[in-house]
Design a protein around this motif. Structure first.
Motif, PDB file in Angstrom:
ATOM      1  N   PHE A 247       0.876  -1.183   0.000  1.00 20.06           N
ATOM      2  CA  PHE A 247       0.000   0.000   0.000  1.00 20.06           C
ATOM      3  C   PHE A 247       0.902   1.219   0.000  1.00 20.06           C
ATOM      4  O   PHE A 247       1.673   1.418   0.928  1.00 20.06           O
ATOM      5  CB  PHE A 247      -0.899   0.005   1.239  1.00 20.06           C
ATOM      6  N   LEU A 248       0.855   2.008  -1.049  1.00 17.96           N
ATOM      7  CA  LEU A 248       1.684   3.214  -1.109  1.00 17.96           C
ATOM      8  C   LEU A 248       1.123   4.239  -2.083  1.00 17.96           C
ATOM      9  O   LEU A 248       0.739   5.335  -1.684  1.00 17.96           O
ATOM     10  CB  LEU A 248       3.125   2.866  -1.495  1.00 17.96           C
ATOM     11  N   THR A 249       1.064   3.883  -3.359  1.00 14.39           N
ATOM     12  CA  THR A 249       0.660   4.876  -4.357  1.00 14.39           C
ATOM     13  C   THR A 249      -0.785   5.322  -4.174  1.00 14.39           C
ATOM     14  O   THR A 249      -1.165   6.383  -4.684  1.00 14.39           O
ATOM     15  CB  THR A 249       0.856   4.324  -5.776  1.00 14.39           C
ATOM     16  N   GLY A 275       4.384   6.875  -9.089  1.00 13.67           N
ATOM     17  CA  GLY A 275       2.974   6.814  -8.726  1.00 13.67           C
ATOM     18  C   GLY A 275       2.561   7.836  -7.686  1.00 13.67           C
ATOM     19  O   GLY A 275       1.402   7.829  -7.244  1.00 13.67           O
ATOM     20  N   LEU A 276       3.488   8.712  -7.283  1.00 17.09           N
ATOM     21  CA  LEU A 276       3.182   9.761  -6.299  1.00 17.09           C
ATOM     22  C   LEU A 276       3.612  11.122  -6.865  1.00 17.09           C
ATOM     23  O   LEU A 276       4.398  11.841  -6.257  1.00 17.09           O
ATOM     24  CB  LEU A 276       3.912   9.469  -4.978  1.00 17.09           C
ATOM     25  N   PRO A 277       3.086  11.505  -8.020  1.00 19.05           N
ATOM     26  CA  PRO A 277       3.617  12.684  -8.723  1.00 19.05           C
ATOM     27  C   PRO A 277       3.389  14.013  -8.018  1.00 19.05           C
ATOM     28  O   PRO A 277       4.120  14.974  -8.286  1.00 19.05           O
ATOM     29  CB  PRO A 277       2.890  12.643 -10.070  1.00 19.05           C
ATOM     30  N   VAL A 310      12.311  11.386  -9.265  1.00 21.78           N
ATOM     31  CA  VAL A 310      11.742  12.499  -8.496  1.00 21.78           C
ATOM     32  C   VAL A 310      12.668  13.700  -8.622  1.00 21.78           C
ATOM     33  O   VAL A 310      13.891  13.568  -8.445  1.00 21.78           O
ATOM     34  CB  VAL A 310      11.583  12.119  -7.002  1.00 21.78           C
ATOM     35  N   ALA A 311      12.110  14.856  -8.886  1.00 22.89           N
ATOM     36  CA  ALA A 311      12.921  16.077  -8.967  1.00 22.89           C
ATOM     37  C   ALA A 311      13.490  16.412  -7.597  1.00 22.89           C
ATOM     38  O   ALA A 311      12.865  16.123  -6.568  1.00 22.89           O
ATOM     39  CB  ALA A 311      12.067  17.238  -9.463  1.00 22.89           C
TER      40      ALA A 311
END
Length: 349
Positions: A247-249, A275-277, A310-311
């Motif tokens: 369970f994360l995104t 998946g976490l933009p 990730v930036a």
């Protein structure tokens, strides 16, 4: 407070090792307390608060010396990350404990947990003195943690409640009241800890995001930063970890600003971060299951691995999880390496 624009700021997940003179670390190693466990403390009750204050000052100084940008109080006053807040709520039975059956490695065991014989309600602030004390003893940005409603509901006996979901909703209201008071008392970051979303992903998918959103209802960026920590458990308790989250995104749909995850010990496939933009990622880069101290190069490589997905503006650097169970000298050395590794990467950006 001026806007904090530092790239790759460093922080703690929450806990830092408590001194041997304050807490019985051998007893502490037997498990994570869910009910209040006063026998863990080595100091007499009449002196305990003063002793905890002194140990907290030492932890603050350690975190400053290690070079962290955002510090906590090390959770020095807590028997576990969750039991202080959970057991301070109205509704917890003062005479009886509940029981929770857990299955691990094919073995079923029963552990004592809070029993809710009445509605879960926050009667008064629980951690406000802690954050005010921290604010008074450092000029750095500060963070405090408290258990999330889903995890507390899973770590309890619902008792009078018809379901864990109903209990979690009342716990979310209590957490929401506390979060607002913590920001008002000076917190820059308030983090809710929800490791049991990973442990029980089916129920988390049913109502976990709704509980997070209720716990953070009415919280605005002007008040401070919200975070959520999701992990597989302390390395001292869970030495073998899966390489992916169950369970994360799903948390992309939540209102929380930062998601804190562990990546070093489980060797997480970092492509999941796609998946976490919209979230900032608090990236765990210290393997707390390994007693050796990472080199700054090792830390830098772990950060650079995340930068593929990730930036840098969306990364915060941290240990995998709480450092409560480590020897203090190991924890301090790991934090120094973390700060140095983040600085190396920052210099290249």
């Amino acid at each position: 407070m001026p806007k904090f624009n530092l790239l790759l700021p460093t922080t703690l997940v929450g806990s830092y090792p408590q001194p041997d003179w304050l807490i019985d670390r051998e007893m502490l190693s037997h498990g994570v307390a869910r009910v209040r466990t006063p026998q863990l403390w080595r100091v007499a009750p009449e002196w305990l608060e003063r002793a905890q204050d002194d140990a907290t000052i030492v932890a603050i100084h350690d975190l400053e010396r290690a070079g962290l940008d955002i510090i906590t109080d090390g959770e020095i006053r807590r028997e576990s990350y969750s039991n202080k807040f959970a057991n301070a709520l109205a509704g917890v039975d003062g005479h009886k404990e509940g029981a929770l059956k857990l299955v691990h490695a094919g073995q079923t065991r029963s552990i004592p947990v809070p029993l809710f014989s009445g509605p879960a309600r926050r009667m008064r602030p629980v951690e406000v003195r802690d954050i005010a004390f921290l604010r008074a003893h450092t000029d750095r940005r500060i963070k405090i943690t408290l258990p999330g409603p889903f995890t507390m509901s899973e770590q309890s006996d619902p008792g009078c409640y018809a379901s864990r979901e109903a209990l979690a909703m009342d716990l979310a209201v209590a957490v929401n009241d506390e979060v607002k008071d913590l920001f008002a008392a000076g917190a820059d970051v308030v983090q809710i800890d929800e490791p049991w979303m990973q442990r029980f992903p089916d129920r988390a998918r049913q109502y976990g995001v709704a509980m997070v959103n209720r716990a953070l209802e009415g919280i605005t960026p002007a008040m401070g930063t919200t975070a959520l920590h999701l992990c597989f458990g302390y390395a001292a308790v869970v030495p073998e970890k899966p390489s992916s989250y169950s369970f994360l995104t799903e948390l992309e749909e939540s209102v929380v600003e930062q998601i804190s995850i562990e990546t070093a010990q489980p060797k997480l496939d970092l492509s999941v971060l796609r998946g976490l933009p919209s979230k900032k990622i608090v990236l765990g880069v210290l393997d707390l299951g390994d007693p050796s101290i990472e080199t700054s190069d090792t830390v830098a490589k772990r950060i650079e691995g995340a930068l593929k997905f990730v930036a840098p503006e969306r990364l915060v650097i941290a240990p995998d999880c709480g450092m409560k169970y480590l020897p203090r000298e190991v924890a301090f050395g790991k934090l120094q390496a973390m700060v140095a590794g983040a600085s190396m990467v920052r210099a290249k950006l």
